[in-house]
Design an enzyme around this catalytic site. Structure first.
Site, PDB file in Angstrom:
ATOM      1  N   ASP A 180      25.907  50.563  53.447  1.00 20.39           N
ATOM      2  CA  ASP A 180      26.008  51.569  54.509  1.00 20.39           C
ATOM      3  C   ASP A 180      25.213  51.067  55.711  1.00 20.39           C
ATOM      4  OD1 ASP A 180      26.849  53.961  55.615  1.00 20.39           O
ATOM      5  OD2 ASP A 180      25.151  55.110  54.839  1.00 20.39           O
ATOM      6  N   GLU A 199      34.523  54.793  61.904  1.00 17.35           N
ATOM      7  CA  GLU A 199      34.622  56.232  62.174  1.00 17.35           C
ATOM      8  C   GLU A 199      35.127  56.493  63.590  1.00 17.35           C
ATOM      9  OE1 GLU A 199      32.028  60.255  61.251  1.00 17.35           O
ATOM     10  OE2 GLU A 199      31.416  58.276  60.531  1.00 17.35           O
ATOM     11  N   LYS A 228      37.556  56.479  59.286  1.00 11.92           N
ATOM     12  CA  LYS A 228      36.603  57.465  58.778  1.00 11.92           C
ATOM     13  C   LYS A 228      36.719  58.747  59.586  1.00 11.92           C
ATOM     14  CE  LYS A 228      31.862  57.150  57.023  1.00 11.92           C
ATOM     15  NZ  LYS A 228      30.602  56.381  57.157  1.00 11.92           N
ATOM     16  N   THR A 278      34.738  61.683  55.217  1.00 10.80           N
ATOM     17  CA  THR A 278      33.293  61.701  55.076  1.00 10.80           C
ATOM     18  C   THR A 278      32.737  63.111  55.260  1.00 10.80           C
ATOM     19  OG1 THR A 278      31.279  60.576  55.804  1.00 10.80           O
ATOM     20  CG2 THR A 278      32.855  61.191  57.522  1.00 10.80           C
ATOM     21  N   PHE A 299      28.219  63.535  50.203  1.00  8.89           N
ATOM     22  CA  PHE A 299      26.881  63.203  50.703  1.00  8.89           C
ATOM     23  C   PHE A 299      25.799  63.759  49.787  1.00  8.89           C
ATOM     24  CE2 PHE A 299      26.992  61.772  55.365  1.00  8.89           C
ATOM     25  CZ  PHE A 299      28.120  61.003  55.143  1.00  8.89           C
TER      26      PHE A 299
END
Length: 317
Positions: A16, A95, A131, A155, A177
């Site tokens: 990440d 994203e 994303k 996400t 998450f």
């Protein structure tokens, strides 16, 4: 054997980060980026060439000032993705602008633009995951994009309703998450005598995992946003785990054996439940106050960081 090596026997490890040096160091299969991570990287001198080429691209494309800033920001994200793909065998997640999270048509338009920018640079769309925040509108966008062989990473998944809707729409991958769920419960004073196996973020991913396997959904589960290595190890066996450089470092320097915690007998099959309608989705999602707060907070924060990135680029333009 260290814990990172051991973990890779059961789970695909994803980095990440948009820091190329970190990616080279840990040899992940995939990598994930977002506006916050890219914002950290653009301030580093070693990525000056990415900013310069993105500004040059935007000026060449022309248009009004707002259009040029938008093109420059998109090109920065794509250029980081291109550099990352030189170092990994799998996919990179890029994203789109979080400010589009409640507009299906604009999400589709922006996603197709990003893919075209990759393909104009010689990168096949099969190497990229777009994303999107896991709003109802973005889930619909992902469903449409799939028809053009554009796969998505949904996400900011916090509620079971989000996970269900993604699977039912055939989304390629979701990112629940873990750490942010844990943060919410901790801040509310709802965690006593912490045990990793009872971590609310860990339990959320476990529930999604067993549901997906029980009903034979193909959507990949990639746990994200970890606060400690205990959360990671509690999800050993999950399809994928995207991990920050700091926690990768801890795993790499800790000797031990990771044991598989998530597995399911895939020979068992059940009829799938009735798909969620839009009203079902909103009703079920809104029953979870944590999910409502954290989803909106996450979108706002990504939007803030997008604004900061565009401010940096506007000074250069």
């Amino acid at each position: 054997m260290n814990l990172l090596q051991s973990l890779k026997n059961f789970t695909t490890v994803v980095v990440d980060s948009s820091d190329i040096n970190i990616i080279r160091k840990y040899h992940p299969y995939d990598a994930t980026t977002n506006p916050s991570l890219i914002l950290k990287s653009v301030n580093l001198k070693i990525y000056e060439h990415i900013i310069n080429s993105s500004i040059k691209y935007a000026k060449k494309k022309g248009g009004n000032y707002k259009k040029q800033i938008s093109n420059a920001a998109d090109k920065v994200a794509v250029n980081f993705g291109i550099e990352i793909l030189k170092e990994i065998p799998g996919r990179v997640s890029t994203e789109i602008d979080a400010r589009l999270s409640f507009n299906t048509e604009l999400c589709i338009k922006k996603s197709k633009k990003i893919i075209k920018m990759y393909e104009d640079s010689g990168i096949n769309r099969s190497k990229v995951l777009i994303k999107l925040a896991a709003t109802w509108e973005c889930i619909l966008a992902a469903k449409e994009l799939k028809k053009d062989n554009i796969q998505c990473n949904l996400t900011l998944v916090f509620s079971f309703a989000q996970a269900r809707a993604c699977a039912e729409s055939g989304v390629f991958l979701i990112s629940p998450f873990v750490g942010r769920i844990y943060d919410w419960y901790k801040n509310k004073g709802r965690i006593d005598n912490y045990i990793p196996s009872n971590d609310p973020g860990v339990l959320s991913v476990q529930k999604i995992y067993f549901y997906y396997k029980k009903y034979n959904y193909n959507t990949i589960i990639m746990g994200a946003s970890f606060r400690n290595i205990e959360q990671i190890l509690s999800l050993c066996g999950c399809d994928k785990l995207t991990i920050s450089p700091e926690l990768l470092e801890q795993l790499n320097f800790t000797q031990g054996i990771a044991t598989e915690k998530l597995f399911y007998n895939e020979d068992i099959y059940y009829d799938k439940p009735k798909e969620l309608s839009v009203s079902d989705f909103y009703w079920q999602h809104n029953q979870d106050s944590m999910a409502v707060e954290k989803l909106s907070e996450g979108i706002r924060q990504f939007a803030v960081d997008q604004d900061k990135l565009e401010t940096i680029l506007s000074c250069r333009l």
